[in-house]
Design a protein around this motif. Structure first.
Motif, PDB file in Angstrom:
ATOM      1  N   VAL A 194      -0.352  16.553  14.069  1.00  0.00           N
ATOM      2  CA  VAL A 194       0.893  15.793  13.965  1.00  0.00           C
ATOM      3  C   VAL A 194       2.080  16.705  14.312  1.00  0.00           C
ATOM      4  N   TYR A 195       2.019  17.933  13.800  1.00  0.00           N
ATOM      5  CA  TYR A 195       3.080  18.905  14.033  1.00  0.00           C
ATOM      6  C   TYR A 195       3.287  19.126  15.531  1.00  0.00           C
ATOM      7  N   ASP A 196       2.174  19.382  16.229  1.00  0.00           N
ATOM      8  CA  ASP A 196       2.267  19.616  17.674  1.00  0.00           C
ATOM      9  C   ASP A 196       2.761  18.379  18.408  1.00  0.00           C
ATOM     10  N   SER A 197       2.295  17.237  17.920  1.00  0.00           N
ATOM     11  CA  SER A 197       2.676  16.002  18.588  1.00  0.00           C
ATOM     12  C   SER A 197       4.174  15.733  18.448  1.00  0.00           C
ATOM     13  N   ILE A 198       4.718  16.055  17.274  1.00  0.00           N
ATOM     14  CA  ILE A 198       6.171  15.851  17.101  1.00  0.00           C
ATOM     15  C   ILE A 198       6.914  16.739  18.088  1.00  0.00           C
ATOM     16  N   ARG A 199       6.453  17.973  18.201  1.00  0.00           N
ATOM     17  CA  ARG A 199       7.150  18.907  19.069  1.00  0.00           C
ATOM     18  C   ARG A 199       7.038  18.534  20.534  1.00  0.00           C
ATOM     19  N   MET A 229       0.839  -1.193   0.000  1.00  0.00           N
ATOM     20  CA  MET A 229       0.000   0.000   0.000  1.00  0.00           C
ATOM     21  C   MET A 229       0.882   1.254   0.000  1.00  0.00           C
ATOM     22  N   ILE A 230       0.558   2.189  -0.878  1.00  0.00           N
ATOM     23  CA  ILE A 230       1.344   3.410  -0.975  1.00  0.00           C
ATOM     24  C   ILE A 230       0.445   4.628  -0.811  1.00  0.00           C
ATOM     25  N   TYR A 231       0.849   5.514   0.096  1.00  0.00           N
ATOM     26  CA  TYR A 231       0.098   6.760   0.293  1.00  0.00           C
ATOM     27  C   TYR A 231       0.658   7.843  -0.630  1.00  0.00           C
ATOM     28  N   LEU A 232      -0.273   8.633  -1.169  1.00  0.00           N
ATOM     29  CA  LEU A 232       0.183   9.748  -1.995  1.00  0.00           C
ATOM     30  C   LEU A 232      -0.280  11.057  -1.377  1.00  0.00           C
ATOM     31  N   TYR A 233       0.613  12.042  -1.301  1.00  0.00           N
ATOM     32  CA  TYR A 233       0.209  13.349  -0.784  1.00  0.00           C
ATOM     33  C   TYR A 233       0.553  14.426  -1.813  1.00  0.00           C
ATOM     34  N   ASP A 234       0.050  15.630  -1.602  1.00  0.00           N
ATOM     35  CA  ASP A 234       0.126  16.645  -2.657  1.00  0.00           C
ATOM     36  C   ASP A 234       1.480  17.321  -2.789  1.00  0.00           C
ATOM     37  N   GLY A 235       2.447  16.955  -1.975  1.00  0.00           N
ATOM     38  CA  GLY A 235       3.779  17.545  -2.102  1.00  0.00           C
ATOM     39  C   GLY A 235       4.064  18.608  -1.067  1.00  0.00           C
ATOM     40  N   SER A 236       3.056  19.042  -0.320  1.00  0.00           N
ATOM     41  CA  SER A 236       3.301  20.028   0.728  1.00  0.00           C
ATOM     42  C   SER A 236       3.670  19.319   2.035  1.00  0.00           C
ATOM     43  N   PHE A 237       4.291  20.061   2.944  1.00  0.00           N
ATOM     44  CA  PHE A 237       4.659  19.463   4.228  1.00  0.00           C
ATOM     45  C   PHE A 237       3.397  19.095   5.006  1.00  0.00           C
ATOM     46  N   GLU A 238       2.370  19.951   4.926  1.00  0.00           N
ATOM     47  CA  GLU A 238       1.096  19.651   5.585  1.00  0.00           C
ATOM     48  C   GLU A 238       0.517  18.355   5.024  1.00  0.00           C
ATOM     49  N   GLY A 239       0.635  18.194   3.693  1.00  0.00           N
ATOM     50  CA  GLY A 239       0.137  16.980   3.058  1.00  0.00           C
ATOM     51  C   GLY A 239       0.818  15.746   3.619  1.00  0.00           C
ATOM     52  N   LEU A 240       2.135  15.860   3.789  1.00  0.00           N
ATOM     53  CA  LEU A 240       2.900  14.732   4.320  1.00  0.00           C
ATOM     54  C   LEU A 240       2.468  14.428   5.751  1.00  0.00           C
TER      55      LEU A 240
END
Lengths: 246, 436
Positions: free
Chosen positions: A56-61, A1-12
């Motif tokens: 996700v961003y907050d969680s990483i931090r 299974m492969i996920y595709l995102y739009d290329g932005s960091f938010e997408g990732l």
């Protein structure tokens, strides 16, 4: 299974969010443009969702570290095809290990992300020196670059505080984007290659003086072109004033 | 004279000053001003000789009253003389800076008329740059030996870094090659700058707006190979300078013969390897906790050309090795040949998680080419069979294990002695003519 995102960091980050909550553990997370699809893989498009990305961003931090967030972001900027997958694997380990993830230096997941993020940081530092502005007739300084990694947004703050009283553009010709600064703030926009430019009349003179300086500062009895190329690889010479023929 | 020509002459005359760094200052830009400092320094280009170009390195004038034998600008040398005006320097600096060619200005000068007069000129230029042109980038200026202390302190308020070049590592050398200079005139400004920096630091503790005084510290330069000084003397001198004057950097410059003279050594090539070894040792002094006495001593007063100073030290101290990579403390980790600060930090971080194996180290990018002779990983040694000095030395130099008795047992025979020797031409002629 492969996920595709739009290329932005938010997408990732959204893709990483979905991977966790859908409990799917995708094999790869890739950006969806310029992708050659194969028959036996299942592709899932992940639409970018700011709220999920923020979580996700907050969680990483908070759960891993600021350091890890920076490593992840720099790795994302590397523009390597597998960058998304590497970040995903790295963060997975990160949520398990907490801030200690960066001590796992012999782990491949950590190693790839660290090495990639160092490459990106290294190039952005090198470019701080190698960016060359040309003064245009419209009271604007223009610098084209073609970096290997997407580092325009990393170098722009440096120039906005340094060259605070002049208008400038740093143009990533390869990615058709640019950082624009108008003596107040800088923004990233899309900008097509080869805009028509007329340089200021005094520009040639200063370029000539710089080339003269470059020429006469070298000590003839110590010439060492290999050393020069090691520090300043050939691929950056295209836009270096001093490396253009007179 | 045209500006282009002036740059050609005055930058070519400045190029033997090797200092290029733009680090150590985080001067902020001011509203309406241009430029700031970048703490780690930025290289903007690399010249044909591979040295980094960070600053616009230029002399204010090359017209000198002194006649130092080693120097290209000495008064008896027949070269074109010229000078830049303060506005020319400022305009050049600003315009180069705005195009991101440079990180700032490195202003030096030959001693024109008197040391005081020269220092005043230099002071005028940097004052103009800071105040009229509102330039906040990096400025490195020379303190001219023999100039009035007031002028030197005044310059310190505008500069980021100052330097006084010692050039010749011993007083004998100075007497021989630069008879008009003396040790005191060089040491005095250094002491002044040091105390100025210290005083300003104290002042800033009380009051933040106290301004700055040479925030990036001072440096100096030593010429290597123009006098018969040993590496030990040079390194001892550097060590002293770091301790006594808190110097940021001592630069070493392999002597490039720009001129010939009765007191100068006749050399063809600059001693670049020796310069390299001195830099390696200098780093060991500053970042690795070594002392000059450990690296060299009277019996061993020059560096080995084949081995770097750290490997050389380790070979002479084999009793300390091998060390267990998972247990040895940071200070000794730094002393393993091939392990640098970055590697040592990586090892210390990674071993908090679990024991490291040899393959782990390899993967982490630790260079093991030299280190493997001096470490054990989880008790296992990865060098050759034994830690004999001879074997380790051979391995370090060649990078491969020693083959017993490396001198060849055979000899390549030339084909020419086997051919019959041709008779000389006159004999051949004699046989033809019959006049034997």
């Amino acid at each position: 299974m492969i996920y595709l995102y739009d290329g932005s960091f938010e997408g990732l980050l959204t893709a990483i969010f979905e991977a966790y909550y859908r409990k799917e553990n995708p094999e790869k997370i890739l950006r969806n443009k310029a992708l050659q699809q194969t028959l036996f893989e299942e592709y899932i498009h992940i639409p970018t969702d700011e709220i999920k990305a923020d979580k996700v961003y907050d969680s990483i931090r908070s759960k891993i570290s600021h350091q890890a967030l920076q490593h992840a972001y720099y790795t994302y900027l590397s523009d390597f095809e597998d960058a998304g997958t590497w970040i995903y694997r790295y963060l997975q380990l990160g949520w398990k290990m907490g801030h200690k993830v960066d001590y796992h230096l012999a782990d491949d997941r950590v190693l790839t992300v660290h090495n990639t993020s160092r490459k990106v940081f290294g190039e952005s530092h090198l470019l701080l020196g190698l960016v060359r502005f040309k003064k245009l007739s419209s009271d604007l300084f223009y610098a084209p670059i073609e970096p290997a990694h997407n580092i325009v947004s990393l170098i722009a703050p440096h120039f906005s505080s340094r060259l605070a009283d002049q208008n400038w553009i740093i143009h990533d010709v390869k990615r058709n984007m640019a950082a624009l600064y108008n003596k107040v703030e800088w923004v990233i926009t899309e900008l097509d290659a080869n805009p028509n430019l007329t340089v200021d009349e005094e520009e040639q003179a200063y370029q000539g003086l710089w080339k003269q300086y470059f020429e006469s500062i070298a000590i003839r009895s110590r010439v060492n072109p290999d050393l020069q190329k090691r520090h300043m690889p050939r691929r950056y010479w295209k836009y270096l004033t001093e490396k253009q023929m007179l | 004279m045209e500006l282009q020509k002036k740059i050609e002459i005055l930058s070519a005359a400045a190029k033997y000053d090797v200092s290029c760094s733009s680090s150590g200052s985080s001067r902020k830009n001011k509203p309406g001003g241009v430029g700031n400092g970048h703490l780690s320094g930025i290289c903007h280009s690399w010249s044909e000789d591979g040295r980094c170009i960070s600053l616009l390195k230029i002399l204010l004038t090359n017209d000198c009253i002194y006649n130092c034998a080693y120097c290209v600008n000495r008064s008896t040398n027949d070269i074109p003389r010229t000078a830049l005006t303060p506005d020319e320097v400022a305009d050049l600096t600003i315009n180069f800076y705005r195009r991101n060619y440079i990180e700032g200005l490195f202003l030096s000068s030959a001693v024109y008329k008197t040391p005081d007069y020269t220092m005043e000129l230099i002071l005028g230029v940097i004052k103009k740059l800071r105040e009229e042109y509102r330039f906040n980038g990096y400025i490195h200026v020379k303190a001219i030996p023999g100039a009035d202390m007031k002028l030197i302190s005044a310059a310190g308020a505008y500069a980021d870094r100052m330097s006084v070049n010692i050039e010749l590592p011993s007083s004998q050398g100075l007497r021989l090659l630069a008879p008009q200079k003396n040790k005191e005139s060089i040491i005095k400004p250094m002491g002044l700058i040091r105390s100025g920096i210290q005083a300003k630091r104290e002042e800033r503790k009380l009051f933040r707006g106290a301004g700055s005084f040479v925030p990036a510290g001072q440096s100096t330069q030593l010429i290597v190979g123009a006098t018969p000084d040993h590496d030990l003397n040079i390194l001892k001198l550097s060590e002293g300078l770091y301790h006594r004057f808190n110097l940021k950097r001592v630069y070493y410059s392999a002597y490039v013969p720009v001129t010939t003279g009765p007191n100068l050594p006749a050399i063809v090539k600059p001693p670049l390897l020796r310069e390299h070894r001195l830099y390696q040792a200098d780093w060991l002094l500053r970042f690795y906790g070594f002392k000059a006495d450990e690296l060299l001593n009277d019996a061993h007063s020059d560096f080995d050309t084949e081995l770097d100073p750290k490997s050389d030290w380790a070979l002479r101290n084999l009793h300390l090795f091998p060390v267990e990579i998972n247990r040895v403390d940071y200070s000794l980790l730094l002393r393993i040949p091939g392990v640098g600060v970055r590697s040592a930090q990586k090892i210390v971080a990674a071993r908090r998680i679990g024991p490291l194996s040899y393959d782990n180290l390899k993967k982490m990018g630790i260079v093991l080419k030299r280190a493997r002779y001096f470490i054990t990983c989880q008790g296992k040694y990865y060098g050759e069979k034994s830690m004999n000095e001879h074997i380790v030395r051979y391995g370090l130099i060649s990078g491969k294990p020693e083959i017993q008795d490396s001198t060849p047992q055979w000899e390549q025979i030339s084909i020419f002695p086997l051919l019959p020797q041709l008779p000389p031409p006159e004999v051949r002629l004699a046989t033809l003519t019959g006049e034997l």
